[in-house]
Design a protein around this motif. Structure first.
Motif, PDB file in Angstrom:
ATOM      1  N   LEU A   9      -8.473  15.193   1.975  1.00 21.16           N
ATOM      2  CA  LEU A   9      -7.058  15.058   2.302  1.00 21.16           C
ATOM      3  C   LEU A   9      -6.523  13.812   1.596  1.00 21.16           C
ATOM      4  O   LEU A   9      -7.220  12.796   1.541  1.00 21.16           O
ATOM      5  N   THR A  10      -5.312  13.913   1.106  1.00 25.24           N
ATOM      6  CA  THR A  10      -4.639  12.727   0.571  1.00 25.24           C
ATOM      7  C   THR A  10      -3.300  12.591   1.279  1.00 25.24           C
ATOM      8  O   THR A  10      -2.517  13.540   1.320  1.00 25.24           O
ATOM      9  N   ASN A  11      -3.094  11.427   1.852  1.00 23.38           N
ATOM     10  CA  ASN A  11      -1.919  11.179   2.676  1.00 23.38           C
ATOM     11  C   ASN A  11      -1.127  10.024   2.078  1.00 23.38           C
ATOM     12  O   ASN A  11      -1.695   8.975   1.796  1.00 23.38           O
ATOM     13  N   THR A  12       0.158  10.226   1.861  1.00 23.77           N
ATOM     14  CA  THR A  12       1.022   9.136   1.390  1.00 23.77           C
ATOM     15  C   THR A  12       2.066   8.846   2.454  1.00 23.77           C
ATOM     16  O   THR A  12       2.869   9.722   2.792  1.00 23.77           O
ATOM     17  N   LEU A  13       2.017   7.643   2.976  1.00 30.29           N
ATOM     18  CA  LEU A  13       3.024   7.207   3.949  1.00 30.29           C
ATOM     19  C   LEU A  13       4.086   6.397   3.224  1.00 30.29           C
ATOM     20  O   LEU A  13       3.777   5.645   2.300  1.00 30.29           O
ATOM     21  N   ASP A  69      -4.337   3.295  -2.517  1.00 35.37           N
ATOM     22  CA  ASP A  69      -3.250   2.720  -3.315  1.00 35.37           C
ATOM     23  C   ASP A  69      -2.138   2.207  -2.404  1.00 35.37           C
ATOM     24  O   ASP A  69      -1.982   2.688  -1.272  1.00 35.37           O
ATOM     25  N   THR A  70      -1.395   1.248  -2.927  1.00 35.25           N
ATOM     26  CA  THR A  70      -0.137   0.846  -2.288  1.00 35.25           C
ATOM     27  C   THR A  70       0.798   0.356  -3.384  1.00 35.25           C
ATOM     28  O   THR A  70       0.352  -0.243  -4.361  1.00 35.25           O
ATOM     29  N   TYR A  71       2.082   0.689  -3.242  1.00 33.32           N
ATOM     30  CA  TYR A  71       3.071   0.287  -4.244  1.00 33.32           C
ATOM     31  C   TYR A  71       4.455   0.331  -3.608  1.00 33.32           C
ATOM     32  O   TYR A  71       4.632   0.887  -2.519  1.00 33.32           O
ATOM     33  N   SER A  72       5.416  -0.300  -4.304  1.00 38.15           N
ATOM     34  CA  SER A  72       6.790  -0.361  -3.788  1.00 38.15           C
ATOM     35  C   SER A  72       7.745   0.325  -4.746  1.00 38.15           C
ATOM     36  O   SER A  72       7.473   0.415  -5.950  1.00 38.15           O
ATOM     37  N   LYS A  73       8.870   0.790  -4.197  1.00 37.88           N
ATOM     38  CA  LYS A  73       9.934   1.373  -5.020  1.00 37.88           C
ATOM     39  C   LYS A  73      11.280   0.889  -4.496  1.00 37.88           C
ATOM     40  O   LYS A  73      11.378   0.370  -3.400  1.00 37.88           O
ATOM     41  N   LYS A  74      12.320   1.133  -5.281  1.00 37.71           N
ATOM     42  CA  LYS A  74      13.698   0.792  -4.893  1.00 37.71           C
ATOM     43  C   LYS A  74      13.808  -0.669  -4.473  1.00 37.71           C
ATOM     44  O   LYS A  74      14.344  -0.994  -3.406  1.00 37.71           O
ATOM     45  N   GLY A  75      13.291  -1.559  -5.326  1.00 36.52           N
ATOM     46  CA  GLY A  75      13.426  -2.983  -5.079  1.00 36.52           C
ATOM     47  C   GLY A  75      12.808  -3.442  -3.774  1.00 36.52           C
ATOM     48  O   GLY A  75      13.266  -4.419  -3.177  1.00 36.52           O
ATOM     49  N   GLY A  76      11.781  -2.746  -3.343  1.00 36.10           N
ATOM     50  CA  GLY A  76      11.092  -3.150  -2.120  1.00 36.10           C
ATOM     51  C   GLY A  76      11.632  -2.477  -0.877  1.00 36.10           C
ATOM     52  O   GLY A  76      11.142  -2.714   0.228  1.00 36.10           O
ATOM     53  N   ALA A  77      12.650  -1.617  -1.033  1.00 33.89           N
ATOM     54  CA  ALA A  77      13.206  -0.926   0.137  1.00 33.89           C
ATOM     55  C   ALA A  77      12.215   0.106   0.681  1.00 33.89           C
ATOM     56  O   ALA A  77      12.267   0.472   1.859  1.00 33.89           O
ATOM     57  N   ILE A  80      -6.207  -2.114  -0.580  1.00 37.93           N
ATOM     58  CA  ILE A  80      -6.794  -1.032  -1.391  1.00 37.93           C
ATOM     59  C   ILE A  80      -8.319  -1.141  -1.347  1.00 37.93           C
ATOM     60  O   ILE A  80      -8.871  -2.221  -1.547  1.00 37.93           O
ATOM     61  N   GLY A  81      -8.958  -0.024  -1.050  1.00 34.80           N
ATOM     62  CA  GLY A  81     -10.416  -0.020  -0.936  1.00 34.80           C
ATOM     63  C   GLY A  81     -10.904  -0.149   0.487  1.00 34.80           C
ATOM     64  O   GLY A  81     -12.084   0.071   0.765  1.00 34.80           O
ATOM     65  N   LYS A  82      -9.981  -0.488   1.382  1.00 38.92           N
ATOM     66  CA  LYS A  82     -10.381  -0.628   2.787  1.00 38.92           C
ATOM     67  C   LYS A  82     -10.844   0.725   3.341  1.00 38.92           C
ATOM     68  O   LYS A  82     -10.159   1.735   3.175  1.00 38.92           O
ATOM     69  N   LEU A 105       1.860   3.827   0.980  1.00 37.67           N
ATOM     70  CA  LEU A 105       0.472   3.564   1.360  1.00 37.67           C
ATOM     71  C   LEU A 105      -0.295   4.886   1.230  1.00 37.67           C
ATOM     72  O   LEU A 105       0.044   5.865   1.893  1.00 37.67           O
ATOM     73  N   VAL A 106      -1.279   4.900   0.345  1.00 33.56           N
ATOM     74  CA  VAL A 106      -2.005   6.148   0.052  1.00 33.56           C
ATOM     75  C   VAL A 106      -3.431   6.044   0.592  1.00 33.56           C
ATOM     76  O   VAL A 106      -4.108   5.034   0.381  1.00 33.56           O
TER      77      VAL A 106
END
Lengths: 151, 126
Positions: free
Chosen positions: A138-142, A110-118, A8-10, A122-123
């Motif tokens: 632009l805002t991109n969420t992978l 930003d970066t975060y996990s969901k579904k127990g890490g499944a 984050i911040g990179k 990456l924002v």
């Protein structure tokens, strides 16, 4: 495997891309756009544009023109086969046209996990400018699928 | 433009391998998952699938058919599920609110079986 939040911040390497007429015509063909303002310069001018307008989502495409579009993924050890596009947002400030050279600067926000890490997320925010003038944000969420993660 | 307005929907033909090859070239998105069956299978997929941004571009056509592009202030989407090969997307938009000179639109792309592939919103000068 969660993405290290240290990312984050990179700030990614900036790049410039020229919006070429031929490329915009090819894009119009690929998406089935038949409105002549997107392929015929005279039609664009008759509609009040100075050249072919860059269509709403094409600003994203020019971001892929950087020398290595998958650099960040490789640095994070993410397999390109496991990514999905989760969300995409555009905030428009000024129109862009064929012939414009646009500058791109991206920051991981930003970066975060969901579904127990499944699933990892990456924002990235990207500013697009022309001669220093803000054209769009632009805002991109992978989404990264982790096939081996515990469900 | 007023609350409740529904924009003319945009119905696309089935997405073929040619569509995806053209979109990969034109968009510059060369992720092999969209164009190379071998790579898609190696990742456990049955086949290649469409770029999310192809759906977003189709929906963009619906918007620019209706309003001059320079009126669009913002346009954002969430990709709810993948669009398989041969899927036939239908793009729809409805005005949910008009205030302070701008209209808010709810956007959807769905397949023939009802699967929603994309949900989004746009703000345009009214």
């Amino acid at each position: 495997m969660a993405i290290d939040p240290a990312v984050i911040g990179k700030v990614l390497p900036s790049h410039e891309a020229l919006a070429e007429r031929g490329r915009l015509r090819f894009f119009a063909k690929a998406i089935g756009e038949t409105n002549p303002i997107y392929s015929d310069v005279e039609a664009a001018k008759a509609a009040g544009h100075r050249d072919l307008p860059v269509p709403p989502t094409f600003l994203f495409c020019l971001d892929m023109e950087k020398p290595d579009p998958f650099l960040l993924l490789r640095e994070l050890d993410i397999d390109v086969r496991h990514i999905l596009h989760g969300e995409q947002a555009f905030e428009y400030h000024s129109p862009a046209y064929a012939g414009d050279t646009l500058a791109y600067t991206s920051t991981v926000t930003d970066t975060y996990s969901k579904k127990g890490g499944a699933l990892d997320f990456l924002v990235r925010n990207t500013e697009v400018t022309r001669d220093g003038e803000l054209i769009a944000r632009l805002t991109n969420t992978l989404v990264v699928r982790n096939p081996k993660a515990q469900k | 433009m007023k609350t409740g307005d529904v924009l003319p929907q945009l119905e696309l033909a089935g997405i073929s391998r040619t569509t995806l090859a053209l979109y990969a070239g034109a968009s510059g998105d060369h992720n092999p998952m969209h164009i190379d069956l071998d790579v898609a299978r190696s990742a456990g997929m049955e086949d290649v699938f469409a770029h999310g941004m192809l759906n977003m571009a189709y929906l963009g056509r619906l918007l620019t058919n209706y309003v001059p592009q320079e009126n669009i202030r913002s346009y954002s989407v969430r990709f709810a599920s993948i669009t398989p090969l041969h899927g036939k997307p239908t793009c729809t938009a409805a005005v949910t609110k008009v205030e302070d000179g701008v209209a808010h639109l709810d956007l959807t792309v769905a397949l023939a079986d009802g699967t929603v592939t994309l949900r989004g919103d746009a703000v345009v000068a009214a």
